[in-house]
Design a protein around this motif. Sequence first.
Motif, PDB file in Angstrom:
ATOM      1  N   PRO B  88      12.048  23.567  14.835  1.00 39.34           N
ATOM      2  CA  PRO B  88      13.212  24.405  15.159  1.00 39.34           C
ATOM      3  C   PRO B  88      14.495  24.003  14.439  1.00 39.34           C
ATOM      4  O   PRO B  88      15.505  24.674  14.575  1.00 39.34           O
ATOM      5  N   ARG B  89      14.483  22.943  13.616  1.00 38.36           N
ATOM      6  CA  ARG B  89      15.732  22.428  13.073  1.00 38.36           C
ATOM      7  C   ARG B  89      16.428  23.413  12.136  1.00 38.36           C
ATOM      8  O   ARG B  89      17.652  23.382  12.000  1.00 38.36           O
ATOM      9  N   MET B  90      15.679  24.294  11.458  1.00 36.93           N
ATOM     10  CA  MET B  90      16.321  25.209  10.517  1.00 36.93           C
ATOM     11  C   MET B  90      17.341  26.123  11.197  1.00 36.93           C
ATOM     12  O   MET B  90      18.201  26.697  10.529  1.00 36.93           O
ATOM     13  N   MET B  91      17.248  26.244  12.529  1.00 33.37           N
ATOM     14  CA  MET B  91      18.165  27.130  13.238  1.00 33.37           C
ATOM     15  C   MET B  91      19.566  26.535  13.349  1.00 33.37           C
ATOM     16  O   MET B  91      20.498  27.223  13.766  1.00 33.37           O
ATOM     17  N   SER B  92      19.727  25.256  13.006  1.00 32.66           N
ATOM     18  CA  SER B  92      21.052  24.650  13.088  1.00 32.66           C
ATOM     19  C   SER B  92      21.138  23.475  12.120  1.00 32.66           C
ATOM     20  O   SER B  92      20.740  22.366  12.453  1.00 32.66           O
ATOM     21  N   VAL B  93      21.632  23.727  10.943  1.00 36.34           N
ATOM     22  CA  VAL B  93      21.812  22.665   9.946  1.00 36.34           C
ATOM     23  C   VAL B  93      23.298  22.610   9.597  1.00 36.34           C
ATOM     24  O   VAL B  93      23.845  23.544   8.999  1.00 36.34           O
ATOM     25  N   ALA B  94      23.946  21.543  10.012  1.00 34.26           N
ATOM     26  CA  ALA B  94      25.368  21.318   9.700  1.00 34.26           C
ATOM     27  C   ALA B  94      26.178  22.604   9.917  1.00 34.26           C
ATOM     28  O   ALA B  94      26.119  23.191  10.987  1.00 34.26           O
ATOM     29  N   LEU B  95      26.906  23.034   8.899  1.00 30.82           N
ATOM     30  CA  LEU B  95      27.772  24.215   9.042  1.00 30.82           C
ATOM     31  C   LEU B  95      27.152  25.456   8.407  1.00 30.82           C
ATOM     32  O   LEU B  95      27.803  26.485   8.281  1.00 30.82           O
ATOM     33  N   TYR B  96      25.888  25.363   8.008  1.00 27.48           N
ATOM     34  CA  TYR B  96      25.274  26.465   7.263  1.00 27.48           C
ATOM     35  C   TYR B  96      24.960  27.652   8.173  1.00 27.48           C
ATOM     36  O   TYR B  96      24.380  27.475   9.251  1.00 27.48           O
ATOM     37  N   GLN B 106       9.694  43.811  13.110  1.00 28.67           N
ATOM     38  CA  GLN B 106       9.869  42.417  12.687  1.00 28.67           C
ATOM     39  C   GLN B 106      11.352  42.045  12.687  1.00 28.67           C
ATOM     40  O   GLN B 106      12.205  42.878  12.391  1.00 28.67           O
ATOM     41  N   ILE B 107      11.639  40.805  13.026  1.00 26.79           N
ATOM     42  CA  ILE B 107      12.987  40.261  12.832  1.00 26.79           C
ATOM     43  C   ILE B 107      12.834  39.044  11.927  1.00 26.79           C
ATOM     44  O   ILE B 107      12.062  38.133  12.219  1.00 26.79           O
ATOM     45  N   THR B 108      13.549  39.059  10.815  1.00 26.26           N
ATOM     46  CA  THR B 108      13.487  37.960   9.854  1.00 26.26           C
ATOM     47  C   THR B 108      14.781  37.158   9.950  1.00 26.26           C
ATOM     48  O   THR B 108      15.863  37.736  10.064  1.00 26.26           O
ATOM     49  N   ILE B 109      14.637  35.853   9.955  1.00 25.64           N
ATOM     50  CA  ILE B 109      15.825  34.989   9.974  1.00 25.64           C
ATOM     51  C   ILE B 109      15.807  34.129   8.720  1.00 25.64           C
ATOM     52  O   ILE B 109      14.821  33.444   8.433  1.00 25.64           O
ATOM     53  N   VAL B 110      16.899  34.198   7.969  1.00 23.49           N
ATOM     54  CA  VAL B 110      17.059  33.400   6.752  1.00 23.49           C
ATOM     55  C   VAL B 110      18.124  32.345   7.031  1.00 23.49           C
ATOM     56  O   VAL B 110      19.219  32.675   7.485  1.00 23.49           O
ATOM     57  N   ALA B 111      17.785  31.098   6.789  1.00 22.07           N
ATOM     58  CA  ALA B 111      18.768  30.029   6.934  1.00 22.07           C
ATOM     59  C   ALA B 111      19.320  29.705   5.553  1.00 22.07           C
ATOM     60  O   ALA B 111      18.566  29.593   4.584  1.00 22.07           O
ATOM     61  N   GLU B 112      20.635  29.557   5.465  1.00 21.77           N
ATOM     62  CA  GLU B 112      21.225  29.310   4.148  1.00 21.77           C
ATOM     63  C   GLU B 112      20.793  27.956   3.577  1.00 21.77           C
ATOM     64  O   GLU B 112      20.437  27.860   2.402  1.00 21.77           O
ATOM     65  N   ALA B 113      20.813  26.908   4.413  1.00 24.71           N
ATOM     66  CA  ALA B 113      20.399  25.588   3.935  1.00 24.71           C
ATOM     67  C   ALA B 113      18.924  25.644   3.544  1.00 24.71           C
ATOM     68  O   ALA B 113      18.068  26.038   4.340  1.00 24.71           O
TER      69      ALA B 113
END
Lengths: 130, 241
Positions: B88-96, B106-113
């Motif tokens: 689950p860490r990709m859901m909260s990386v620093a300020l990204y 479908q729901i797609t989630i893209v993490a910037e980091a």
Amino acid sequence: MSRAILRRMMRLTSVFLLAGLLHHSFAMFDTTKTVTLAGTVTAFEWTNPHAYIELDVPGDNGAVKHWTIELGSPSILQQGGWKFKDLKFGDKITAIVNPLKSGQAGALLSRITMPDGRVLGNGPGAAGRQ
Amino acid sequence: MKAIIAGALVLLAAAASAQPPDLTGVWAPYRGGRGADPKLAPPPATPLVLEPQYAGPFEARRKAEADAAAKGAPIASGAVACVPYGMPRMMSVALYPIEILPTQGQITIVAEAFSEVRRIYMNTPQLPMGDVPPGYYGRSVGRWDGDTLVVDTIGIKPTVPAYQNMPHSDQMRISERLRLITKDILHDTITLDDPIVLEKPVTYTLAYRRMPGYEMVEFVCDNNREYIDDKGGTHLKVRDR
């Protein structure tokens, strides 16, 4: 407020900000120490996972010492007002940095005075608070 | 006739109110602490309680991490080698920020980091635990429960970092409840359950603020100057010129 308390608050602020900037622990760097580096940019790399400034710093005896300065990533820097073309070869800057604990000539940027006089931090909200 | 029109309007209003909220767009982490509105900041997490055979090694590792950090060679995480975080860490990386992209089914989630991507298949049954090959994102299925997006994720391999770098097995289940607290503040309440490693589930909440107009920044890890020594410590390659 005493200077000691102020220094402690600055250090805590620095640690808080750094924790939000980096993709890894910042413990390579000694955040209790700052060094001021005035020199000439030899490279500015707007890259991931970090941006870098390569800096030639003239010493008292005329010898030049080269420093590698680590910054946040482009995303984090952009949130702090940076642009990818802010620095180029030959620019004169002054950087306040946290040096590597290892003693090598590498450091983490804390604050920079750009060639045009702007003062930027290493991410959003960092400038002017330290 | 009037009665028919009135009835149709009532039906339309009911249909409109049943529409799930629109989460489309970019969201940045909203953390508690200085300057944060305590009503919007995430509530505290529940305690992390490991089974006794995992608690000792976990504490020992934390101490080793603190010792290595004090020496200036922090123990490397996978991220130092530019390995993505996964769930689950990709859901909260620093300020990204993250970007939420609903499409049909479908729901797609893209993490910037690290440009991470996860896909949530809507209104689809979850597979049995053993049928999902363990990986970084596993398999996520979702459904709307009123105004709350409920997501179930399984199939996360044990080497993928989890909450506070706790150990976990490939039996870990990630349950998420995403809900708008205000028009522009989103909470993702995450519960991790692991019948092998955790004595009881741990629940924590991530908060995000909407970032209208923000354009996601690319993140390709092509200039990694940090390296890991044979003891797992992190160092920076400095240049001579």
